[in-house]
Design a protein around this motif. Structure first.
Motif, PDB file in Angstrom:
ATOM      1  N   GLU A   8      11.165  -8.642  31.551  1.00  0.00           N
ATOM      2  CA  GLU A   8       9.907  -9.228  32.020  1.00  0.00           C
ATOM      3  C   GLU A   8       9.030  -9.616  30.851  1.00  0.00           C
ATOM      4  OE1 GLU A   8       7.898  -6.603  34.692  1.00  0.00           O
ATOM      5  OE2 GLU A   8       9.510  -6.668  36.172  1.00  0.00           O
ATOM      6  N   GLN A   9       9.060  -8.792  29.807  1.00  0.00           N
ATOM      7  CA  GLN A   9       8.270  -9.088  28.624  1.00  0.00           C
ATOM      8  C   GLN A   9       8.819 -10.309  27.926  1.00  0.00           C
ATOM      9  OE1 GLN A   9       8.244  -5.918  25.732  1.00  0.00           O
ATOM     10  NE2 GLN A   9       6.004  -5.794  25.836  1.00  0.00           N
ATOM     11  N   THR A  10      10.090 -10.460  27.866  1.00  0.00           N
ATOM     12  CA  THR A  10      10.730 -11.602  27.227  1.00  0.00           C
ATOM     13  C   THR A  10      10.445 -12.874  28.023  1.00  0.00           C
ATOM     14  OG1 THR A  10      12.514 -10.108  26.565  1.00  0.00           O
ATOM     15  CG2 THR A  10      12.929 -12.435  26.299  1.00  0.00           C
ATOM     16  N   GLU A  11      10.492 -12.780  29.333  1.00  0.00           N
ATOM     17  CA  GLU A  11      10.186 -13.941  30.176  1.00  0.00           C
ATOM     18  C   GLU A  11       8.726 -14.343  30.008  1.00  0.00           C
ATOM     19  OE1 GLU A  11      11.168 -13.195  34.256  1.00  0.00           O
ATOM     20  OE2 GLU A  11      13.298 -12.950  33.816  1.00  0.00           O
ATOM     21  N   GLY A  12       7.849 -13.346  29.945  1.00  0.00           N
ATOM     22  CA  GLY A  12       6.425 -13.619  29.755  1.00  0.00           C
ATOM     23  C   GLY A  12       6.169 -14.258  28.409  1.00  0.00           C
ATOM     24  N   GLN A  13       6.909 -13.784  27.367  1.00  0.00           N
ATOM     25  CA  GLN A  13       6.733 -14.339  26.030  1.00  0.00           C
ATOM     26  C   GLN A  13       7.245 -15.753  25.969  1.00  0.00           C
ATOM     27  OE1 GLN A  13       5.185 -12.716  23.617  1.00  0.00           O
ATOM     28  NE2 GLN A  13       5.409 -14.394  22.174  1.00  0.00           N
ATOM     29  N   SER A  14       8.353 -16.042  26.608  1.00  0.00           N
ATOM     30  CA  SER A  14       8.899 -17.402  26.587  1.00  0.00           C
ATOM     31  C   SER A  14       8.004 -18.358  27.379  1.00  0.00           C
ATOM     32  CB  SER A  14      10.334 -17.415  27.138  1.00  0.00           C
ATOM     33  OG  SER A  14      10.315 -17.046  28.500  1.00  0.00           O
ATOM     34  N   GLU A  15       7.427 -17.870  28.449  1.00  0.00           N
ATOM     35  CA  GLU A  15       6.480 -18.688  29.220  1.00  0.00           C
ATOM     36  C   GLU A  15       5.233 -18.981  28.388  1.00  0.00           C
ATOM     37  OE1 GLU A  15       3.851 -18.116  33.213  1.00  0.00           O
ATOM     38  OE2 GLU A  15       5.898 -17.305  33.276  1.00  0.00           O
ATOM     39  N   PHE A  16       4.740 -17.970  27.673  1.00  0.00           N
ATOM     40  CA  PHE A  16       3.571 -18.140  26.809  1.00  0.00           C
ATOM     41  C   PHE A  16       3.881 -19.123  25.689  1.00  0.00           C
ATOM     42  CE2 PHE A  16       1.102 -16.786  23.085  1.00  0.00           C
ATOM     43  CZ  PHE A  16      -0.176 -16.970  23.569  1.00  0.00           C
ATOM     44  N   ASP A  17       5.072 -19.008  25.108  1.00  0.00           N
ATOM     45  CA  ASP A  17       5.470 -19.903  24.020  1.00  0.00           C
ATOM     46  C   ASP A  17       5.605 -21.335  24.492  1.00  0.00           C
ATOM     47  OD1 ASP A  17       5.491 -17.852  22.230  1.00  0.00           O
ATOM     48  OD2 ASP A  17       7.668 -17.493  22.341  1.00  0.00           O
ATOM     49  N   SER A  18       5.991 -21.539  25.764  1.00  0.00           N
ATOM     50  CA  SER A  18       6.122 -22.906  26.268  1.00  0.00           C
ATOM     51  C   SER A  18       4.757 -23.551  26.477  1.00  0.00           C
ATOM     52  CB  SER A  18       6.935 -22.920  27.566  1.00  0.00           C
ATOM     53  OG  SER A  18       6.185 -22.290  28.583  1.00  0.00           O
ATOM     54  N   GLN A  19       3.758 -22.744  26.786  1.00  0.00           N
ATOM     55  CA  GLN A  19       2.420 -23.274  26.993  1.00  0.00           C
ATOM     56  C   GLN A  19       1.645 -23.428  25.697  1.00  0.00           C
ATOM     57  OE1 GLN A  19       0.496 -20.744  29.783  1.00  0.00           O
ATOM     58  NE2 GLN A  19       1.746 -21.414  31.518  1.00  0.00           N
ATOM     59  N   CYS A  20       1.953 -22.665  24.661  1.00  0.00           N
ATOM     60  CA  CYS A  20       1.224 -22.704  23.401  1.00  0.00           C
ATOM     61  C   CYS A  20       2.122 -23.211  22.293  1.00  0.00           C
ATOM     62  CB  CYS A  20       0.728 -21.306  23.035  1.00  0.00           C
ATOM     63  SG  CYS A  20      -0.424 -20.643  24.228  1.00  0.00           S
ATOM     64  N   LEU A  21       1.487 -23.718  21.280  1.00  0.00           N
ATOM     65  CA  LEU A  21       2.196 -24.220  20.123  1.00  0.00           C
ATOM     66  C   LEU A  21       2.365 -23.075  19.130  1.00  0.00           C
ATOM     67  CD1 LEU A  21       3.327 -26.696  18.682  1.00  0.00           C
ATOM     68  CD2 LEU A  21       1.061 -27.127  17.782  1.00  0.00           C
ATOM     69  N   VAL A  22       3.554 -22.889  18.657  1.00  0.00           N
ATOM     70  CA  VAL A  22       3.826 -21.798  17.724  1.00  0.00           C
ATOM     71  C   VAL A  22       4.082 -22.425  16.366  1.00  0.00           C
ATOM     72  CG1 VAL A  22       5.381 -19.877  17.174  1.00  0.00           C
ATOM     73  CG2 VAL A  22       4.800 -20.401  19.556  1.00  0.00           C
ATOM     74  N   PHE A  23       3.449 -21.881  15.331  1.00  0.00           N
ATOM     75  CA  PHE A  23       3.590 -22.396  13.983  1.00  0.00           C
ATOM     76  C   PHE A  23       4.687 -21.606  13.261  1.00  0.00           C
ATOM     77  CE2 PHE A  23      -0.803 -23.318  15.121  1.00  0.00           C
ATOM     78  CZ  PHE A  23      -0.871 -24.668  14.825  1.00  0.00           C
ATOM     79  N   ALA A  24       5.855 -21.747  13.705  1.00  0.00           N
ATOM     80  CA  ALA A  24       6.949 -21.025  13.069  1.00  0.00           C
ATOM     81  C   ALA A  24       7.432 -21.812  11.854  1.00  0.00           C
ATOM     82  CB  ALA A  24       8.102 -20.830  14.046  1.00  0.00           C
ATOM     83  N   GLY A  25       7.630 -21.135  10.733  1.00  0.00           N
ATOM     84  CA  GLY A  25       8.145 -21.766   9.528  1.00  0.00           C
ATOM     85  C   GLY A  25       7.084 -22.502   8.743  1.00  0.00           C
ATOM     86  N   SER A  26       5.797 -22.291   8.992  1.00  0.00           N
ATOM     87  CA  SER A  26       4.720 -22.950   8.254  1.00  0.00           C
ATOM     88  C   SER A  26       4.111 -21.949   7.282  1.00  0.00           C
ATOM     89  CB  SER A  26       3.628 -23.431   9.191  1.00  0.00           C
ATOM     90  OG  SER A  26       4.135 -24.326  10.125  1.00  0.00           O
ATOM     91  N   LYS A  27       3.423 -22.490   6.296  1.00  0.00           N
ATOM     92  CA  LYS A  27       2.753 -21.628   5.346  1.00  0.00           C
ATOM     93  C   LYS A  27       1.621 -20.891   6.069  1.00  0.00           C
ATOM     94  CE  LYS A  27       3.399 -24.675   1.420  1.00  0.00           C
ATOM     95  NZ  LYS A  27       2.725 -25.428   0.392  1.00  0.00           N
ATOM     96  N   GLU A  28       1.291 -19.735   5.545  1.00  0.00           N
ATOM     97  CA  GLU A  28       0.229 -18.920   6.129  1.00  0.00           C
ATOM     98  C   GLU A  28      -1.111 -19.650   6.067  1.00  0.00           C
ATOM     99  OE1 GLU A  28      -1.163 -15.824   8.250  1.00  0.00           O
ATOM    100  OE2 GLU A  28       0.927 -16.030   7.659  1.00  0.00           O
ATOM    101  N   GLU A  29      -1.362 -20.372   4.998  1.00  0.00           N
ATOM    102  CA  GLU A  29      -2.617 -21.128   4.822  1.00  0.00           C
ATOM    103  C   GLU A  29      -2.730 -22.224   5.868  1.00  0.00           C
ATOM    104  OE1 GLU A  29      -4.575 -24.032   1.487  1.00  0.00           O
ATOM    105  OE2 GLU A  29      -3.307 -22.417   0.760  1.00  0.00           O
ATOM    106  N   ASP A  30      -1.645 -22.949   6.147  1.00  0.00           N
ATOM    107  CA  ASP A  30      -1.651 -24.009   7.169  1.00  0.00           C
ATOM    108  C   ASP A  30      -1.856 -23.417   8.556  1.00  0.00           C
ATOM    109  OD1 ASP A  30      -1.272 -25.918   5.259  1.00  0.00           O
ATOM    110  OD2 ASP A  30       0.922 -26.005   5.519  1.00  0.00           O
ATOM    111  N   VAL A  31      -1.287 -22.277   8.801  1.00  0.00           N
ATOM    112  CA  VAL A  31      -1.428 -21.623  10.095  1.00  0.00           C
ATOM    113  C   VAL A  31      -2.891 -21.234  10.312  1.00  0.00           C
ATOM    114  CG1 VAL A  31      -0.803 -19.575  11.448  1.00  0.00           C
ATOM    115  CG2 VAL A  31       0.957 -20.820  10.180  1.00  0.00           C
TER     116      VAL A  31
END
Length: 151
Positions: A8-31
């Motif tokens: 349920e937590q994984t499903e909730g996280q994937s649903e949240f990730d689909s609605q929000c933009l995730v800055f994966a692989g970006s510099k900390e300063e850009d994030v």
């Protein structure tokens, strides 16, 4: 049950990730800059949900327009009042002329009647002063002279 919670937590996280933009692989300063930017931007609600619209006039008219409507009415009332006052004065003047004419007519009739009755009136004879009246007036003059001489 822990596996169900993880699922349920994984499903909730994937649903949240689909609605929000995730800055994966970006510099900390850009994030950090992106978070600050997206937090500062506020989205306006749609036009239908607003209580007051900027393009619709919802205010009453200014009081000056009502004053402009009153001016012609007040001017008309003033002119009507002055006209009625003038008519009243003209009526009084007419009545005064009527009264003066009536008085002239009555005077003329009175004079005419006096002229008609004059031959039938007794003749006027001046009264002869008595000697006592003449003596008293002379005494008064003498008293006056003596008072003037006394001063």
């Amino acid at each position: 049950m822990s596996s169900e919670q993880n699922r349920e937590q994984t499903e909730g996280q994937s649903e949240f990730d689909s609605q929000c933009l995730v800055f994966a692989g970006s510099k900390e300063e850009d994030v950090d800059f992106a978070k600050v930017f997206w937090n500062s931007v506020s989205l306006h609600p749609p036009w239908e949900s607003r209580l007051v619209s900027g393009d619709i006039r919802q205010r009453l008219k200014v009081a000056n327009s009502s004053q402009q409507r009153k001016e012609p009415f007040l001017l008309e009332a003033y002119i009507k009042e002055k006209t009625e006052e003038k008519l009243g004065y003209l009526e009084k003047a007419r009545k005064r002329e009527d009264i003066m004419e009536l008085l002239r007519k009555q005077r003329a009739e009175r004079i005419k009647k006096e002229l008609l009755s004059r031959p039938y009136q007794p003749k006027y004879t001046p009264k002869v002063q008595s000697s006592t009246a003449a003596d008293s007036s002379e005494e008064a003059w003498e008293t006056l002279r003596s008072l003037r001489d006394f001063n």
